[in-house]
Each structure stands twice: as C-alpha cells, then as structure tokens.
Design a protein around this motif. Structure first.
Motif, PDB file in Angstrom:
ATOM      1  N   HIS A   1       0.840  -1.202   0.000  1.00 27.99           N
ATOM      2  CA  HIS A   1       0.000   0.000   0.000  1.00 27.99           C
ATOM      3  C   HIS A   1       0.874   1.250   0.000  1.00 27.99           C
ATOM      4  O   HIS A   1       0.607   2.210  -0.742  1.00 27.99           O
ATOM      5  CB  HIS A   1      -0.936   0.000   1.214  1.00 27.99           C
ATOM      6  CG  HIS A   1      -1.845   1.189   1.255  1.00 27.99           C
ATOM      7  ND1 HIS A   1      -1.419   2.441   1.611  1.00 27.99           N
ATOM      8  CD2 HIS A   1      -3.168   1.314   0.966  1.00 27.99           C
ATOM      9  CE1 HIS A   1      -2.411   3.291   1.547  1.00 27.99           C
ATOM     10  NE2 HIS A   1      -3.498   2.627   1.159  1.00 27.99           N
ATOM     11  N   GLU A   2       1.901   1.284   0.844  1.00 21.14           N
ATOM     12  CA  GLU A   2       2.805   2.443   0.899  1.00 21.14           C
ATOM     13  C   GLU A   2       3.535   2.644  -0.421  1.00 21.14           C
ATOM     14  O   GLU A   2       3.634   3.778  -0.914  1.00 21.14           O
ATOM     15  CB  GLU A   2       3.817   2.256   2.027  1.00 21.14           C
ATOM     16  CG  GLU A   2       3.213   2.295   3.411  1.00 21.14           C
ATOM     17  CD  GLU A   2       4.145   1.764   4.476  1.00 21.14           C
ATOM     18  OE1 GLU A   2       3.988   2.208   5.633  1.00 21.14           O
ATOM     19  OE2 GLU A   2       5.011   0.908   4.186  1.00 21.14           O
ATOM     20  N   ALA A   3       4.019   1.558  -0.994  1.00 24.55           N
ATOM     21  CA  ALA A   3       4.735   1.661  -2.266  1.00 24.55           C
ATOM     22  C   ALA A   3       3.793   2.135  -3.380  1.00 24.55           C
ATOM     23  O   ALA A   3       4.146   3.003  -4.180  1.00 24.55           O
ATOM     24  CB  ALA A   3       5.358   0.317  -2.638  1.00 24.55           C
ATOM     25  N   ARG A   4       2.580   1.574  -3.433  1.00 18.06           N
ATOM     26  CA  ARG A   4       1.608   1.953  -4.462  1.00 18.06           C
ATOM     27  C   ARG A   4       1.218   3.425  -4.322  1.00 18.06           C
ATOM     28  O   ARG A   4       1.136   4.158  -5.312  1.00 18.06           O
ATOM     29  CB  ARG A   4       0.379   1.058  -4.386  1.00 18.06           C
ATOM     30  CG  ARG A   4      -0.557   1.207  -5.566  1.00 18.06           C
ATOM     31  CD  ARG A   4      -1.715   0.220  -5.536  1.00 18.06           C
ATOM     32  NE  ARG A   4      -1.266  -1.170  -5.440  1.00 18.06           N
ATOM     33  CZ  ARG A   4      -1.415  -1.944  -4.374  1.00 18.06           C
ATOM     34  NH1 ARG A   4      -2.020  -1.505  -3.300  1.00 18.06           N
ATOM     35  NH2 ARG A   4      -0.984  -3.192  -4.381  1.00 18.06           N
ATOM     36  N   ALA A   5       0.987   3.871  -3.095  1.00 18.05           N
ATOM     37  CA  ALA A   5       0.620   5.269  -2.867  1.00 18.05           C
ATOM     38  C   ALA A   5       1.742   6.193  -3.344  1.00 18.05           C
ATOM     39  O   ALA A   5       1.477   7.237  -3.960  1.00 18.05           O
ATOM     40  CB  ALA A   5       0.319   5.500  -1.383  1.00 18.05           C
ATOM     41  N   TRP A   6       2.974   5.828  -3.067  1.00 19.44           N
ATOM     42  CA  TRP A   6       4.121   6.627  -3.514  1.00 19.44           C
ATOM     43  C   TRP A   6       4.209   6.629  -5.033  1.00 19.44           C
ATOM     44  O   TRP A   6       4.343   7.688  -5.652  1.00 19.44           O
ATOM     45  CB  TRP A   6       5.396   6.085  -2.878  1.00 19.44           C
ATOM     46  CG  TRP A   6       6.653   6.670  -3.434  1.00 19.44           C
ATOM     47  CD1 TRP A   6       7.019   7.985  -3.414  1.00 19.44           C
ATOM     48  CD2 TRP A   6       7.700   5.975  -4.098  1.00 19.44           C
ATOM     49  NE1 TRP A   6       8.239   8.146  -4.017  1.00 19.44           N
ATOM     50  CE2 TRP A   6       8.680   6.920  -4.449  1.00 19.44           C
ATOM     51  CE3 TRP A   6       7.907   4.646  -4.418  1.00 19.44           C
ATOM     52  CZ2 TRP A   6       9.849   6.570  -5.111  1.00 19.44           C
ATOM     53  CZ3 TRP A   6       9.077   4.298  -5.069  1.00 19.44           C
ATOM     54  CH2 TRP A   6      10.029   5.262  -5.412  1.00 19.44           C
ATOM     55  N   LEU A   7       4.106   5.452  -5.640  1.00 12.08           N
ATOM     56  CA  LEU A   7       4.200   5.364  -7.100  1.00 12.08           C
ATOM     57  C   LEU A   7       3.081   6.141  -7.793  1.00 12.08           C
ATOM     58  O   LEU A   7       3.289   6.700  -8.873  1.00 12.08           O
ATOM     59  CB  LEU A   7       4.185   3.900  -7.546  1.00 12.08           C
ATOM     60  CG  LEU A   7       5.430   3.095  -7.188  1.00 12.08           C
ATOM     61  CD1 LEU A   7       5.207   1.618  -7.484  1.00 12.08           C
ATOM     62  CD2 LEU A   7       6.647   3.616  -7.926  1.00 12.08           C
TER      63      LEU A   7
END
Length: 90
Positions: A68-74
């Motif tokens: 979730h954190e990686a997707r939000a950043w991307l």
C-alpha cells in the motif's frame, strides 16, 4: 578486435533482406542486434543483482514498505504532488 560468427543461410538471407530494406549494411544490422541484446542482458543482470541485494537487506534488517505504501508513492509519480520515497520501517 575482429570476431567472426557462423550463421546459417536462412538467417544470413533474412539479415541481408532487412539490411536492404533499411538501406544499411548487413554488418550494421548485426552490430545493432548484438548491441541491443547485450544492453538488454546487462540490464536484466543488473535488475537481478539489485533484487538480490534488496532481499538480502530485508532478511538482515526486516525494514520494508508495505505494498500500500509503495503503491501510494508510485501513484504520485508524474503529478504536481510527486512525493519522495517513504522511509522503510520494521
């Protein structure tokens, strides 16, 4: 450094036809093909090495980002609100 390679007649004919269509020499076509292959394989090897180093680091430290954190950043990439890479955590 001069190097020679053996290729079958079918491939040689295909290279010559393509060279004619591109108004290039067969030599140029072969050099381009080899260059592209080597660059692609070097990139693939670099990716594998990076992935292995990341996995090793995770196993040693447990530090990570959730999906979730990686997707939000991307999702911020290419926007006016582009965010910095979040900090990894335990």
């Amino acid at each position: 450094m001069a190097t020679s390679i053996k290729i079958d007649d079918e491939l040689k004919g295909r290279i010559q036809r393509l060279a004619g269509l591109r108004h290039r020499s067969a030599h140029w076509i072969m050099r381009e093909a080899i260059t592209e292959y080597v660059e692609r394989e070097e990139a693939r090897e670099s990716f594998k090495q990076e992935a292995s180093a990341s996995w090793d680091s995770y196993q040693k430290t447990g530090r990570h980002l959730t999906s979730h954190e990686a997707r939000a950043w991307l999702n911020t990439w290419g926007t006016d609100a582009e965010a910095e890479l979040p900090e990894c955590h335990d």
